[in-house]
Motif scaffolding. Structure first.
Motif, short mmCIF file in Angstrom:
data_model
loop_
_atom_site.label_atom_id
_atom_site.label_comp_id
_atom_site.label_asym_id
_atom_site.label_seq_id
_atom_site.Cartn_x
_atom_site.Cartn_y
_atom_site.Cartn_z
N ARG A 46 47.94 -42.57 39.70
CA ARG A 46 47.52 -43.60 40.65
C ARG A 46 47.23 -42.92 41.98
NH1 ARG A 46 48.24 -46.05 36.61
NH2 ARG A 46 49.31 -47.96 36.18
N SER A 49 48.92 -44.68 48.45
CA SER A 49 48.42 -45.28 49.68
C SER A 49 48.37 -44.21 50.76
CB SER A 49 49.32 -46.43 50.13
OG SER A 49 50.62 -45.97 50.37
N LYS A 85 39.35 -47.14 38.48
CA LYS A 85 40.38 -48.17 38.23
C LYS A 85 41.60 -48.00 39.13
CE LYS A 85 42.94 -50.12 34.35
NZ LYS A 85 43.24 -49.97 32.94
N PHE A 86 41.91 -46.78 39.47
CA PHE A 86 43.14 -46.54 40.21
C PHE A 86 42.93 -46.09 41.65
CE2 PHE A 86 44.46 -46.31 35.79
CZ PHE A 86 45.34 -47.36 35.82
N ASP A 88 42.90 -46.68 45.58
CA ASP A 88 43.73 -47.49 46.47
C ASP A 88 42.97 -48.77 46.84
OD1 ASP A 88 45.96 -48.00 48.15
OD2 ASP A 88 44.80 -47.27 49.87
N ARG A 89 43.70 -49.84 47.16
CA ARG A 89 43.08 -51.13 47.48
C ARG A 89 42.08 -51.03 48.62
NH1 ARG A 89 44.12 -55.39 44.80
NH2 ARG A 89 46.14 -55.94 43.97
N SER A 90 42.28 -50.12 49.55
CA SER A 90 41.34 -49.98 50.66
C SER A 90 39.95 -49.57 50.19
CB SER A 90 41.88 -48.97 51.67
OG SER A 90 41.95 -47.69 51.11
N TRP A 91 39.83 -49.01 48.97
CA TRP A 91 38.55 -48.59 48.43
C TRP A 91 37.94 -49.65 47.54
CZ3 TRP A 91 36.09 -44.36 50.11
CH2 TRP A 91 36.85 -43.45 50.83
N GLN A 92 38.67 -50.74 47.28
CA GLN A 92 38.14 -51.82 46.44
C GLN A 92 37.13 -52.64 47.23
OE1 GLN A 92 39.04 -52.19 43.19
NE2 GLN A 92 40.41 -50.45 43.32
#
Length: 93
Positions: A46, A49, A85-86, A88-92
């Protein structure tokens, strides 16, 4: 010098090769354990962060290279999906 002392007692080139192979690569049990360990590391991979993309990519490439060296074959699509897929949320999006 250590290599010389390892093989100096051997009479045949095949014996020398086997001694050096076990010394540097390990026995089949060691290889199997190493492969399972790295597979688990790959499966649990993963992005942390606050981790940079460069560091994440470097670590992911390191894991994949180890698995490739141990005989695992990857499809490029599989690797791309794993990374995407893995993230970090900041890259979503």
């Amino acid at each position: 010098m250590d290599e010389f002392f390892r093989v100096s007692q051997c009479n045949l080139a095949k014996e020398m090769w086997e001694v050096l192979e076990v010394t540097h690569e390990g026995t089949d049990d060691v290889k199997r354990a190493r492969k399972h360990s790295v597979i688990q590391e790959y499966e649990l991979f993963r992005m942390q962060s606050e981790e940079s993309i460069a560091n994440m990519h470097k670590w992911f490439t390191h894991i994949v290279h180890h698995l490739t060296g141990l005989g695992k074959v990857f499809d490029k699509e599989e690797l791309n999906i794993k990374v995407l897929k893995f993230l970090d949320r900041s890259w979503q999006p």
